[in-house]
Design an enzyme around this catalytic site. Structure first.
Site, PDB file in Angstrom:
ATOM      1  N   HIS A  37      38.660  37.180  21.879  1.00 15.61           N
ATOM      2  CA  HIS A  37      38.743  38.969  22.337  1.00 15.61           C
ATOM      3  C   HIS A  37      37.723  39.489  21.464  1.00 15.61           C
ATOM      4  O   HIS A  37      37.112  38.768  20.323  1.00 15.61           O
ATOM      5  CB  HIS A  37      40.095  39.398  22.014  1.00 15.61           C
ATOM      6  N   HIS A 120      32.292  41.579  17.647  1.00 15.86           N
ATOM      7  CA  HIS A 120      32.181  40.041  17.682  1.00 15.86           C
ATOM      8  C   HIS A 120      33.266  39.309  18.171  1.00 15.86           C
ATOM      9  O   HIS A 120      34.316  40.113  18.419  1.00 15.86           O
ATOM     10  CB  HIS A 120      31.950  39.715  16.184  1.00 15.86           C
TER      11      HIS A 120
END
Length: 178
Positions: A37, A120
């Site tokens: 995620h 990220h």
């Protein structure tokens, strides 16, 4: 007490592609692809009343769907690497969504996020990995063709208090629409 955070889900096909980068790095604890995620805002351990207030407040966000671009691998932690991540290009819609979440959560009484938002996807958490091992891994696996996907919702995730890496559960989803 739930541990909450908001984030973006990674499509299954991109998760499989990222999972192919696993392995070959001593001291790495690889994240399961179903737990990939992009964290938008860590909320932390809060009581049920506050969790309900946050969950209902997030429905106020009105944003259009947008594209997210994953491009290349890097590491976090400097001289003491602590994670290998897939980098996310910081687009204007992504940064504006994150900033709005930050403002709303501060209004509910949360302290401001202490770190600058660097989008990220964490692929591995590192324990006792040397700079050299991480540099070698990135030189071999660090480049991969950019992956682009459309984000049409963000979610409120919960996790159990653990060493990290999941499992993460979607508590609620918030649609992005034109």
């Amino acid at each position: 007490m739930p541990r909450l955070f908001t984030g973006l889900e990674i499509p299954e096909n991109i998760g499989h592609s990222l999972a192919s980068l696993r392995g070959g790095l001593p001291g790495a604890r690889w994240i399961d692809p179903e737990n990939y995620h992009v964290t938008l805002r860590f909320i932390g351990d809060i009581d049920g009343l506050a969790a309900n207030e946050i969950a209902s407040m997030l429905f106020r966000i009105r944003r259009k769907p947008f594209e997210v671009r994953l491009q290349g691998l890097s590491s976090f932690g400097g001289k003491k690497p602590r994670a290998v991540v897939a980098s996310v290009a910081p687009s204007r819609p992504l940064m504006e969504l994150q900033a709005e979440l930050e403002r709303l959560l501060q209004r509910v009484g949360l302290d401001p996020e202490g770190r600058k938002f660097t989008p990220h996807v964490t692929l591995a958490r590192l324990r006792d990995a040397s700079n050299r091992d991480v540099a070698d891994y990135l030189s071999v696996r660090g480049y991969f063709p950019a992956q682009v996907f459309t984000v049409d919702r963000f979610v409120l995730f919960s996790s159990r208090a653990s060493v990290g890496g999941g499992p993460y559960l979607v508590e609620d989803a918030y649609t992005l629409s034109a």
